[in-house]
Motif scaffolding. Sequence first.
Motif, mmCIF file in Angstrom:
data_model
loop_
_atom_site.group_PDB
_atom_site.id
_atom_site.type_symbol
_atom_site.label_atom_id
_atom_site.label_comp_id
_atom_site.label_asym_id
_atom_site.label_seq_id
_atom_site.Cartn_x
_atom_site.Cartn_y
_atom_site.Cartn_z
ATOM 1 N N PRO A 119 0.843 -1.196 0.000
ATOM 2 C CA PRO A 119 0.000 0.000 0.000
ATOM 3 C C PRO A 119 0.880 1.247 0.000
ATOM 4 O O PRO A 119 2.114 1.153 0.088
ATOM 5 C CB PRO A 119 -0.794 -0.139 1.299
ATOM 6 N N ASP A 120 0.257 2.419 -0.069
ATOM 7 C CA ASP A 120 1.040 3.657 -0.093
ATOM 8 C C ASP A 120 1.922 3.786 1.149
ATOM 9 O O ASP A 120 3.089 4.171 1.063
ATOM 10 C CB ASP A 120 0.100 4.871 -0.184
ATOM 11 N N ILE A 121 1.358 3.489 2.336
ATOM 12 C CA ILE A 121 2.088 3.560 3.605
ATOM 13 C C ILE A 121 1.864 2.253 4.346
ATOM 14 O O ILE A 121 0.737 1.754 4.403
ATOM 15 C CB ILE A 121 1.595 4.725 4.486
ATOM 16 N N ALA A 122 2.925 1.697 4.920
ATOM 17 C CA ALA A 122 2.797 0.463 5.701
ATOM 18 C C ALA A 122 3.606 0.598 6.980
ATOM 19 O O ALA A 122 4.753 1.046 6.957
ATOM 20 C CB ALA A 122 3.280 -0.743 4.905
ATOM 21 N N ARG A 123 2.975 0.231 8.093
ATOM 22 C CA ARG A 123 3.676 0.202 9.388
ATOM 23 C C ARG A 123 4.365 -1.149 9.488
ATOM 24 O O ARG A 123 3.724 -2.198 9.649
ATOM 25 C CB ARG A 123 2.680 0.399 10.533
ATOM 26 N N LEU A 124 5.709 -1.145 9.394
ATOM 27 C CA LEU A 124 6.483 -2.378 9.317
ATOM 28 C C LEU A 124 7.533 -2.425 10.417
ATOM 29 O O LEU A 124 7.907 -1.405 10.996
ATOM 30 C CB LEU A 124 7.183 -2.489 7.951
ATOM 31 N N ALA B 56 5.607 3.135 -0.257
ATOM 32 C CA ALA B 56 5.820 2.343 -1.471
ATOM 33 C C ALA B 56 6.450 3.195 -2.562
ATOM 34 O O ALA B 56 6.018 4.330 -2.806
ATOM 35 C CB ALA B 56 4.497 1.759 -1.957
ATOM 36 N N SER B 57 7.465 2.655 -3.214
ATOM 37 C CA SER B 57 8.146 3.404 -4.267
ATOM 38 C C SER B 57 7.224 3.697 -5.445
ATOM 39 O O SER B 57 7.406 4.698 -6.141
ATOM 40 C CB SER B 57 9.387 2.641 -4.741
#
Length: 505
Positions: free
Chosen positions: A90-95, A331-332
Motif C-alpha cells: 500500500p502507499d504507507i505500511a507500518r512495518l 511504497a516506491s
Amino acid sequence: MRLSFLAAGLALLLVSGTVWAAGEEEGAAASDRVTITYMRPEHPSSPIDPQAPVYEAIREALNIDLQIEAIPSGDFNAKVQLLLGTAQLPDIARLRQQQVNDFADSGVFLPLNDPVKNQAPDLWAYIDAIPDAKKTFVDGTMYYVPQMDSFQKLLAPIPMIRRDLLDDLGLEMPDSFDELYETLAALKREFPDSQPWTVRGGTRNLLNRAAFPMGMGWSIHWVPSEQRWVYGTVKPEFKAILEYFRDAYADGVLDPDFAINSSSQWHEKLGSGKSLFYYDNMTFGLNYTLSLRQVKPDALFWPVPVMENSLGTRQNFSYPRHWLSGGFAVASDSKHHDRIMELFNWMAHGDGLLITNWGIEGEHWHRVNGEIEALPEVLDTYRGASDPQRAMRSSIGTGLLQFSLIVDQKPIYYYDPPEVSDWYAQVQADPNMHLPVLPPPFNEEERERLKRLITDVDNILNPALDGFIVGTVSLDEFDNVMKQAIEAGAEEIEEIYNAAEARLR
C-alpha cells in the motif's frame, strides 16, 4: 463539533516551532482529494476505526482519505511477506525494521532522506535530533520513518506479581529467581487450580523477556557489561535457564499452555485470577488489577524489583524511549509521494501532532492553566472498559497503535490508580535497568548472510527449546543441539553484529 483547522488566517498552535504561512495552509486545503492506503497490524486491544475522529480530521485538514487496512497482528507477518515478495505494498505500511531490511535492496520502498528533508522539514528535525534513528538507515538511506516519542515514562518488560496474595499469605517479595520459584510454588500449593506464571507469544516471548535477567540473554542480544553482541542461546550458561523452566513446567508453576497461549487467553488468565505472575509489559498489570478488584477489592499486581540470578548479577532491559525498530515505509510506486510528505509533516508539528495524539480540541481535550488535558467526560466514557486507555485511543484514533509518527504517551496515564505512580518510580530508580541497544546497520552482504544464518539457526533451535522445556527433549542433548546451531552459524551471527557495531562506532 469539528474544528476548522485551516481557515484562512488561523494561527496554528506551535509544537515544533515551525510556522507555516496562511497561504501554504490554504494551498494544502485546496489540494485535490486523494485516497492514500495505509496498512498496519491491529492490536486486539486497540481496533482501528477508519471513521474515528482523527481520520476524519485528516480528511478535513489535508483533503486526504485514508483507506486503512488493519490486519490482525497474528496474520500480519504472512501478509507482509506476500506483499513485499510481489511488490504490492500500500502507499504507507507500518512495518518492523527487519521486514524493511530484508527488502531494502528490492526497490519496493521509497528512499526517504531527500523527500523528508525537503518536504517534511519538521519531521526531519525530529529524526535528526535522535542519534540512534540513523541506525535504522540501510547503507545511509532511510526507508521508513521510525515511530518516535515526545513524552513517556520509563517502561519495561518486568516481573509482575499479585502482591495482595503475598500479603495475605505472609510471603516476602522475591529478591532472586530462586526465591521467585519458591514463591510461585507456594502460590500453586495454596491455589492448586492456578497456573501461576503465564506467557503470551510462546517460548520465544518467555525467553526473550526472562533469559537476560536470568543471566544469559536469548538469541542475539547486547550485553551492557561486555559492550558487545552475544548469541546467548548457545552459551553453556543457557542450559541452567532451560532447566529452571523445565522444572517450572513439570511442577505446574509455568502455565502448561505457555507455548500456545494467544494474547487474549493470556489477558483472560491474568485478569480473572487464573494466573498470578507474568514477565512482560508492566502496564498490563493495571488492567488486571482493575478487573480483579471487581471481586477482590485489594487485588494488586506489583513490579518485582530486578532479581539476583544464579550468576549473582542483576540486570533487566527497559523498553527503548522510542520505537525505532519499526515505523512507516512508503511504497516506491505510490502515486502520492508529495501528499504523503505533506501528511507526514502535518503529523510532526502543530495541529497534526496534537490531533494524532489527543484528538479534537473541545471534543476530547482542553487547556488547563496552559497544559493540555483530556476532558473528564471523555475519560469517564471508557472507565468501564477492560483496557480503558487503549479503548479511548482506539475510539478517537490516537496514539501508538493507530497512526501517530511522534507519540505523546501522557493520555495513557489517566486511568492509573495512585499505586501505579510508584511502579514507574521504582523502575526509574532501579540501577539494574538498562536501556536496550538498537542493532547496528548492516551492509548488503551482511544482510543477505544474516537472512540465511538466522533461518538455519532458528530451524535448529526453535523446536529444541520447546522440547527442552516441556520434557520431550532431554537436557543431556543440550551440548549437541548447541553444537549444531553453532555449526549452522550462531557464532557467525554474533561476529557480524560485532563487526557492524565496531564499524558504526
